[in-house]
Motif scaffolding. Structure first.
Motif, PDB file in Angstrom:
ATOM      1  N   ILE A  48      -4.459   0.212   8.166  1.00  0.00           N
ATOM      2  CA  ILE A  48      -4.690   1.652   8.260  1.00  0.00           C
ATOM      3  C   ILE A  48      -6.184   1.951   8.258  1.00  0.00           C
ATOM      4  O   ILE A  48      -6.662   2.780   9.032  1.00  0.00           O
ATOM      5  N   PHE A  62      -0.561   7.050  11.731  1.00  0.00           N
ATOM      6  CA  PHE A  62      -0.903   5.705  11.250  1.00  0.00           C
ATOM      7  C   PHE A  62       0.307   4.777  11.346  1.00  0.00           C
ATOM      8  O   PHE A  62       0.170   3.612  11.719  1.00  0.00           O
ATOM      9  N   CYS A  66      -0.110   1.520  13.679  1.00  0.00           N
ATOM     10  CA  CYS A  66      -0.130   0.269  12.902  1.00  0.00           C
ATOM     11  C   CYS A  66       1.220  -0.444  12.898  1.00  0.00           C
ATOM     12  O   CYS A  66       1.369  -1.482  12.260  1.00  0.00           O
ATOM     13  N   ALA A  73       3.738   3.750   5.601  1.00  0.00           N
ATOM     14  CA  ALA A  73       2.475   4.389   5.968  1.00  0.00           C
ATOM     15  C   ALA A  73       2.117   5.489   4.978  1.00  0.00           C
ATOM     16  O   ALA A  73       0.954   5.593   4.564  1.00  0.00           O
ATOM     17  N   VAL A  77      -1.261   5.318   2.767  1.00  0.00           N
ATOM     18  CA  VAL A  77      -2.243   6.391   2.903  1.00  0.00           C
ATOM     19  C   VAL A  77      -2.518   7.002   1.527  1.00  0.00           C
ATOM     20  O   VAL A  77      -3.676   7.254   1.172  1.00  0.00           O
TER      21      VAL A  77
END
Length: 123
Positions: A48, A62, A66, A73, A77
């Motif tokens: 990320i 993301f 990814c 994610a 994050v």
């Protein structure tokens, strides 16, 4: 720009461009330093960080770029934002919907075992 310096003498200094300097003791920063190293130890979180290439992205974006499950994610994050490596902003569209987007909060991370320092330099 934010810089966190952690040194052998037990002192830590955070410098925010345009803001006052704050001196912190080693015991006050240990959780933050652990959070940074914990985030960097996670391969999905590092993916990320690589994808945060100067553009603001949502956790969903993301996940897509990814190739991560959406729930992963969001967790990564949150981990990166809590560690101070991503900065969160809120976008509001014309319909009034709010979306959290993230961008890099640091440009450079230095670790010097010989000097006992960790330095996070902001973008």
């Amino acid at each position: 720009m934010t810089q966190l310096n952690h040194s052998n003498d037990g002192s830590t200094m955070r410098v925010d461009a345009g803001h006052d300097q704050l001196m912190l003791t080693d015991t006050e920063d240990s959780d933050e330093i652990d959070a940074v190293f914990g985030a960097l130890a996670d391969s999905d979180a590092r993916a990320i960080l690589r994808a945060a290439d100067g553009t603001q992205r949502s956790a969903l974006q993301f996940a897509d770029c990814c190739e991560l499950p959406v729930s992963t994610a969001y967790r990564k994050v949150d981990l990166l934002a809590a560690a101070g490596l991503l900065e969160e902003h809120v976008e509001v569209d014309t319909g009034g919907n709010h979306t959290a987007v993230y961008e890099l909060a640091v440009e450079k991370i230095d670790f010097s075992p010989a000097e006992g320092t960790v330095s996070l330099t902001g973008v």
